[in-house]
Design an enzyme around this catalytic site. Structure first.
Site, PDB file in Angstrom:
ATOM      1  N   LYS A  91       0.367   4.828   6.748  1.00 42.87           N
ATOM      2  CA  LYS A  91      -0.186   5.587   5.631  1.00 42.87           C
ATOM      3  C   LYS A  91       0.417   6.989   5.604  1.00 42.87           C
ATOM      4  CE  LYS A  91      -3.029   2.222   4.834  1.00 42.87           C
ATOM      5  NZ  LYS A  91      -2.690   1.275   3.805  1.00 42.87           N
ATOM      6  N   SER A 104       0.802  -1.227   0.000  1.00 43.10           N
ATOM      7  CA  SER A 104       0.000   0.000   0.000  1.00 43.10           C
ATOM      8  C   SER A 104       0.833   1.275   0.000  1.00 43.10           C
ATOM      9  CB  SER A 104      -0.974   0.021   1.176  1.00 43.10           C
ATOM     10  OG  SER A 104      -0.296   0.234   2.387  1.00 43.10           O
TER      11      SER A 104
END
Length: 176
Positions: A89, A41
């Site tokens: 993230k 990711s």
């Protein structure tokens, strides 16, 4: 004579242990720790394609103790979907920003007070705010500040502004 020497050695070990454990726990809880980054990711920033081993990063807990983060920071946080899991993230927007979403239920979202918008760098391969919305700052765990493994990737992680993901009204990281 040997018994007293052994006793002194054991006492020395126990006293050192009793000091080392609380110091280590305090360091890991307040200052920082290392963590292996799993998944794709955050590619290409972390775990670039074609690598056989995962990046290991230093998670700086001290730097987020007052919940101060900025756009572009890579952060670790408790997953809003699975509280037993930590995710990593990039911060795209902070409170007050208006962000254009990538598939969230609303096309535009104004980030509420005490929240941030986070996304993975590898769009389409990331479970992020586009799935669960703005994230409460209370879920913030740490800021990833350095890649510490593998040695060929040692580097400091600087906030990066992804031009196509800047919030509305923000130019070069500054509010317009």
């Amino acid at each position: 004579m040997a018994a007293t020497s052994r006793t002194k050695c054991i006492k020395s070990f126990v006293s050192g242990f009793l000091v080392a454990v609380p110091v280590t726990v305090t360091f890991l809880d307040r200052v920082g720790c290392i963590a292996r980054v799993e998944g794709s990711s955050m590619q290409p920033s972390l775990n670039p394609e074609g690598r056989t081993c995962s990046d290991v990063v230093f998670l700086n807990r001290w730097s987020v103790r007052n919940y101060q983060v900025q756009r572009g920071d890579i952060v670790s946080l408790v997953s809003p979907r699975n509280p037993g899991q930590k995710i990593i993230k990039r911060v795209i927007a902070v409170e007050g920003d208006i962000v254009k979403t990538l598939g969230y239920r609303n096309r535009y979202v104004k980030i509420p007070s005490g929240h941030i918008w986070v996304e993975g760098d590898h769009h389409g391969h990331s479970l992020d705010s586009n799935s669960f919305g703005p994230v409460c700052l209370g879920l913030l765990h740490a800021r990833a500040s350095r890649i510490v493994w593998p040695p060929s990737r040692w580097q400091k992680l600087h906030p990066e502004y992804l031009k196509d993901r800047m919030p509305e009204g923000v130019i070069n990281g500054l509010v317009d």
